[in-house]
Scaffold this motif. Structure first.
Motif: not given
Length: 476
Positions: A120-146
């Motif tokens: 319908q050409k309506v935008g869907f805009n999610p925002h980071l709010d429930q957490l301090l960091f968006r999941p996926g932005t803090l990863l181990t050196r190997a690129g996986s979740y802690f």
């Protein structure tokens, strides 16, 4: 016209989606009633009632901003895309703003809504709010979740020291848009209204939540590390229902802690730093939910523990649920849960370990029972806590460790004040007898005998875990 779709973010202060929507143009608000979905998720009646009470306060706060709040129903989230699409067409909405939620069902719902709105050409805009960091932005050196909390915590503190999150301002009122708010229902079919004693313990609204946060910060935060394990003392914040429903944000909590500790995250007062660690444990389990979605599907994080020979013991399960196991600390904790919709955090670990180790009953039975009664029921935190206690989860307690409910009682409720409050039948026992009443005392008080022998149950649990096949991959 913009739309903010409220979910578990029922506040006007420090609300990313609300502020962004109102900055982009005239804004309308929506809350979706989904009783069928809530039942599927085992949400407690106390939690649903708390949401509705906070929703009524939110409607009043939004009225001050001239933002109408509409209430619609989609019994399950399968119906959410249709409801959102029709609402956007009716009010010529060009953009929908939401604060992100996590878990496989929440993620699937939002993807379906976004796809249908895009048509319908309506935008869907999610925002980071429930957490301090968006999941996926803090990863181990190997690129996986802690998988290890201490490593995750270190990464969080490094980022927070570089850029502490700031609390967002209250939006400026908009001009009236000529749309009336919908009435907020007093109840939802299928969810009983809790008694007034329980409701009075959890007053609704941002003002009540922020007052509770400030009182905790002023009066108890400095001694949190010393008081948090004592259930008879007011040593914990009791803010979890407000965080779960989004009446408070984690940024507001972190800000209050930093103000007390001169801006220090990992030094200074140990009560403050210990509480910040608890905020980060909450964050950790949300990231686990996203990085390892099997935990959203009633699966153990450690796959090899699916082979634990859990017992089918319905009578023992019922005794645990009703607070009549014959172990005073266990029974007092369960009665606290049934009466208030909340349980002290130390006791959550004790009763969870008792069920999953001493009774060797599947941790999922306890996880579900907690969700059905907790006013602060949260999938990530509840699942994480249960899997930690049952040694099936990430960075969990070692399988050979069992909390002894009698020694836990003697250590953390030495005078028996917590026990006597919730088990008044034991009120006349002295501080030695209260933790493990003698057979004569039990007979006089009408208190049941222990349903198990602790030593035998410990040996059974150790044998069950010792004989598991060796762990392979944690995730299959």
């Amino acid at each position: 016209m913009q739309l903010i779709w409220f979910r578990n973010d029922l506040r006007v202060h420090d609300n990313t989606a609300l502020l962004t929507a109102m900055q982009e143009g005239p804004t309308l608000a929506l809350f979706l009633l989904s009783p069928g979905q809530w039942r599927t998720h085992d949400d407690a009646s106390a939690k649903v009632d708390f949401q509705l009470r906070n929703l009524r306060v939110l409607a009043d706060e939004l009225e001050q901003l001239n933002v109408p709040l509409l209430v619609r129903t989609a019994d399950t989230w399968d119906g959410a895309p249709t409801v959102l699409t029709e609402l956007c067409r009716e009010h010529r909405i060009r953009g929908v703003h939401v604060n992100e939620e996590y878990g496989v069902n929440e993620t699937a719902r939002d993807r379906s809504v976004a796809r249908q709105l895009a048509e319908q050409k309506v935008g869907f805009n999610p925002h980071l709010d429930q957490l301090l960091f968006r999941p996926g932005t803090l990863l181990t050196r190997a690129g996986s979740y802690f998988k290890v909390f201490s490593q995750f915590r270190k990464a969080c503190l490094q980022q927070l020291s570089l850029a502490p999150p700031r609390c967002l301002p209250l939006p400026q009122p908009q001009k009236p848009i000529g749309i009336h708010s919908d009435p907020i229902p007093a109840s939802v079919t299928g969810f009983a209204t809790p008694d007034e004693t329980l409701r009075a313990h959890w007053p609704a609204g941002e003002q009540a939540a922020r007052q509770r946060l400030q009182l905790f910060a002023d009066d108890h935060l400095h001694e949190y590390d010393e008081q948090r394990d004592l259930p008879a003392e007011p040593g914990t914040s009791q803010l979890s229902p407000y965080l779960t429903t989004g009446v408070l944000s984690p940024r507001q909590c972190l800000h209050a802690a930093l103000m007390i500790n001169q801006g220090e995250l990992d030094s200074g007062n140990t009560g403050v730093t210990t509480w910040i660690n608890e905020l980060l444990w909450r964050e950790f389990y949300k990231h686990i939910l996203v990085g390892y979605p099997r935990v959203s599907r009633h699966r153990a994080f450690r796959s090899h523990t699916e082979a634990v020979p859990w017992r089918d013991a319905p009578e023992e399960l019922l005794a645990w649920q009703q607070g009549r196991t014959g172990f005073p600390l266990i029974d007092a904790a369960m009665r606290q849960l049934l009466a208030t919709g909340w349980m002290h955090n130390r006791l959550r670990m004790v009763v969870a370990m008792f069920l999953s180790k001493n009774l060797l009953i599947d941790w999922r039975q306890g996880e579900r029972f907690f969700m059905q009664h907790l006013i602060d029921g949260d999938l990530a935190a509840n699942n994480g806590g249960w899997q930690w206690s049952s040694s099936t989860g990430t960075d969990a307690v070692p399988w050979f460790r069992l909390f002894n409910p009698i020694t836990q009682s003697q250590r953390f409720d030495p005078q028996g004040r917590f026990i006597k409050h919730w088990l008044p039948e034991l009120g006349e026992l002295d501080r030695r007898d209260i933790h493990d009443p003698s057979p004569i005392s039990r007979a006089i008080c009408g208190y049941p005998a222990p349903i198990i022998d602790l030593a035998d149950s410990r040996a059974r649990a150790l044998a069950a875990f010792r004989n598991l096949p060796p762990p392979g991959s944690d995730l299959d």
